[in-house]
Design a protein around this motif. Sequence first.
Motif, PDB file in Angstrom:
ATOM      1  N   SER A  11       0.827  -1.203   0.000  1.00  0.00           N
ATOM      2  CA  SER A  11       0.000   0.000   0.000  1.00  0.00           C
ATOM      3  C   SER A  11       0.867   1.261   0.000  1.00  0.00           C
ATOM      4  N   LEU A  12       1.911   1.257   0.821  1.00  0.00           N
ATOM      5  CA  LEU A  12       2.828   2.407   0.854  1.00  0.00           C
ATOM      6  C   LEU A  12       3.534   2.571  -0.485  1.00  0.00           C
ATOM      7  N   LEU A  13       4.065   1.485  -1.024  1.00  0.00           N
ATOM      8  CA  LEU A  13       4.813   1.581  -2.285  1.00  0.00           C
ATOM      9  C   LEU A  13       3.926   2.024  -3.440  1.00  0.00           C
ATOM     10  N   ASP A  14       2.653   1.670  -3.386  1.00  0.00           N
ATOM     11  CA  ASP A  14       1.718   2.038  -4.453  1.00  0.00           C
ATOM     12  C   ASP A  14       1.078   3.409  -4.248  1.00  0.00           C
ATOM     13  N   SER A  15       1.320   4.026  -3.097  1.00  0.00           N
ATOM     14  CA  SER A  15       0.614   5.257  -2.724  1.00  0.00           C
ATOM     15  C   SER A  15       1.036   6.496  -3.522  1.00  0.00           C
ATOM     16  N   GLU A  19       8.868  10.294  -1.293  1.00  0.00           N
ATOM     17  CA  GLU A  19       9.607  11.391  -1.903  1.00  0.00           C
ATOM     18  C   GLU A  19      10.912  10.951  -2.550  1.00  0.00           C
ATOM     19  N   LEU A  20      11.581   9.979  -1.939  1.00  0.00           N
ATOM     20  CA  LEU A  20      12.857   9.530  -2.490  1.00  0.00           C
ATOM     21  C   LEU A  20      12.633   8.485  -3.570  1.00  0.00           C
ATOM     22  N   ILE A  21      13.629   8.322  -4.421  1.00  0.00           N
ATOM     23  CA  ILE A  21      13.536   7.439  -5.586  1.00  0.00           C
ATOM     24  C   ILE A  21      14.280   6.141  -5.324  1.00  0.00           C
ATOM     25  N   ALA A  22      13.656   5.035  -5.706  1.00  0.00           N
ATOM     26  CA  ALA A  22      14.264   3.713  -5.549  1.00  0.00           C
ATOM     27  C   ALA A  22      15.218   3.429  -6.707  1.00  0.00           C
ATOM     28  N   ILE A  23      16.358   2.830  -6.381  1.00  0.00           N
ATOM     29  CA  ILE A  23      17.255   2.326  -7.432  1.00  0.00           C
ATOM     30  C   ILE A  23      17.442   0.822  -7.251  1.00  0.00           C
ATOM     31  N   GLN A  24      16.657   0.269  -6.350  1.00  0.00           N
ATOM     32  CA  GLN A  24      16.702  -1.157  -6.040  1.00  0.00           C
ATOM     33  C   GLN A  24      15.371  -1.745  -6.497  1.00  0.00           C
ATOM     34  N   ARG A  25      15.422  -2.816  -7.238  1.00  0.00           N
ATOM     35  CA  ARG A  25      14.220  -3.419  -7.837  1.00  0.00           C
ATOM     36  C   ARG A  25      13.402  -4.232  -6.848  1.00  0.00           C
ATOM     37  N   GLU A  26      14.001  -4.609  -5.734  1.00  0.00           N
ATOM     38  CA  GLU A  26      13.353  -5.541  -4.829  1.00  0.00           C
ATOM     39  C   GLU A  26      13.701  -5.214  -3.382  1.00  0.00           C
ATOM     40  N   SER A  53      17.950  12.767  -4.430  1.00  0.00           N
ATOM     41  CA  SER A  53      16.678  12.087  -4.150  1.00  0.00           C
ATOM     42  C   SER A  53      16.665  10.605  -4.503  1.00  0.00           C
ATOM     43  N   ARG A  54      17.792  10.059  -4.902  1.00  0.00           N
ATOM     44  CA  ARG A  54      17.881   8.632  -5.230  1.00  0.00           C
ATOM     45  C   ARG A  54      18.551   7.913  -4.068  1.00  0.00           C
ATOM     46  N   ILE A  55      17.899   6.870  -3.566  1.00  0.00           N
ATOM     47  CA  ILE A  55      18.451   6.130  -2.432  1.00  0.00           C
ATOM     48  C   ILE A  55      19.588   5.250  -2.927  1.00  0.00           C
ATOM     49  N   VAL A  56      20.774   5.519  -2.443  1.00  0.00           N
ATOM     50  CA  VAL A  56      21.953   4.722  -2.780  1.00  0.00           C
ATOM     51  C   VAL A  56      22.038   3.511  -1.841  1.00  0.00           C
ATOM     52  N   ASP A  57      21.752   3.743  -0.567  1.00  0.00           N
ATOM     53  CA  ASP A  57      21.794   2.679   0.442  1.00  0.00           C
ATOM     54  C   ASP A  57      20.779   3.022   1.515  1.00  0.00           C
ATOM     55  N   GLY A  58      19.809   2.113   1.732  1.00  0.00           N
ATOM     56  CA  GLY A  58      18.856   2.346   2.807  1.00  0.00           C
ATOM     57  C   GLY A  58      17.397   2.209   2.409  1.00  0.00           C
ATOM     58  N   HIS A  59      17.098   1.482   1.355  1.00  0.00           N
ATOM     59  CA  HIS A  59      15.707   1.307   0.930  1.00  0.00           C
ATOM     60  C   HIS A  59      14.839   0.738   2.054  1.00  0.00           C
ATOM     61  N   HIS A  60      15.320  -0.303   2.717  1.00  0.00           N
ATOM     62  CA  HIS A  60      14.545  -0.937   3.786  1.00  0.00           C
ATOM     63  C   HIS A  60      14.352   0.029   4.959  1.00  0.00           C
ATOM     64  N   ARG A  61      15.402   0.727   5.348  1.00  0.00           N
ATOM     65  CA  ARG A  61      15.299   1.683   6.456  1.00  0.00           C
ATOM     66  C   ARG A  61      14.345   2.824   6.105  1.00  0.00           C
ATOM     67  N   THR A  82      25.284   4.976 -14.151  1.00  0.00           N
ATOM     68  CA  THR A  82      24.565   3.911 -14.861  1.00  0.00           C
ATOM     69  C   THR A  82      23.412   3.313 -14.051  1.00  0.00           C
ATOM     70  N   VAL A  83      23.190   3.804 -12.846  1.00  0.00           N
ATOM     71  CA  VAL A  83      22.141   3.264 -11.985  1.00  0.00           C
ATOM     72  C   VAL A  83      20.766   3.584 -12.578  1.00  0.00           C
ATOM     73  N   VAL A  84      19.862   2.619 -12.478  1.00  0.00           N
ATOM     74  CA  VAL A  84      18.509   2.746 -13.027  1.00  0.00           C
ATOM     75  C   VAL A  84      17.533   3.094 -11.902  1.00  0.00           C
ATOM     76  N   ASN A  85      16.604   4.006 -12.184  1.00  0.00           N
ATOM     77  CA  ASN A  85      15.546   4.348 -11.238  1.00  0.00           C
ATOM     78  C   ASN A  85      14.378   3.384 -11.409  1.00  0.00           C
ATOM     79  N   TYR A  86      13.676   3.113 -10.305  1.00  0.00           N
ATOM     80  CA  TYR A  86      12.462   2.290 -10.344  1.00  0.00           C
ATOM     81  C   TYR A  86      11.333   3.063  -9.676  1.00  0.00           C
ATOM     82  N   SER A  87      10.161   2.973 -10.252  1.00  0.00           N
ATOM     83  CA  SER A  87       8.976   3.496  -9.578  1.00  0.00           C
ATOM     84  C   SER A  87       8.689   2.583  -8.408  1.00  0.00           C
ATOM     85  N   TRP A  88       8.294   3.164  -7.294  1.00  0.00           N
ATOM     86  CA  TRP A  88       8.035   2.349  -6.114  1.00  0.00           C
ATOM     87  C   TRP A  88       6.967   1.293  -6.379  1.00  0.00           C
TER      88      TRP A  88
END
Length: 128
Positions: A11-15, A19-26, A53-61, A82-88
């Motif tokens: 629900s949070l990821l789809d909301s 504000e920050l951008i994910a660079i981790q797919r999972e 605004s791109r999370i380099v380390d700390g997606h889970h936190r 070369t890092v790729v952005n992902y929509s939450w």
Amino acid sequence: MQEITLEDIRSLLDSGSLELIAIQREVCLPILQRIYRKMKFGIKFENIRVNNSRIVDGHHRYICSILSNIEIGINDWPISSTVVNYSWNEVIINEEDYESQEMILEHNNRDAELNNVDVSVLNDLVNI
């Protein structure tokens, strides 16, 4: 203590509210649940690392800080071009645990030292 569920996280990821951008797919549900329990217990964590605004380390936190309504610090950090952005809403929530029991104990030892808490408290909190 209240547990976060797969549905809470999805629900949070789809909301569209993050504000920050994910660079981790999972992300990993068991890791999120352990971090969340620790945050709700009052354990402080290292700052997350962010670049423009791109999370380099700390997606889970980051996710857990939003769900627990507990602020987490941010450090500016370099990132590869070369890092790729992902929509939450594209981020996969894996229900299998990425971490071995040894890795979990290592995290608990680090968090115990950082927070001046006996590690047995954290081991009990995350059911080790």
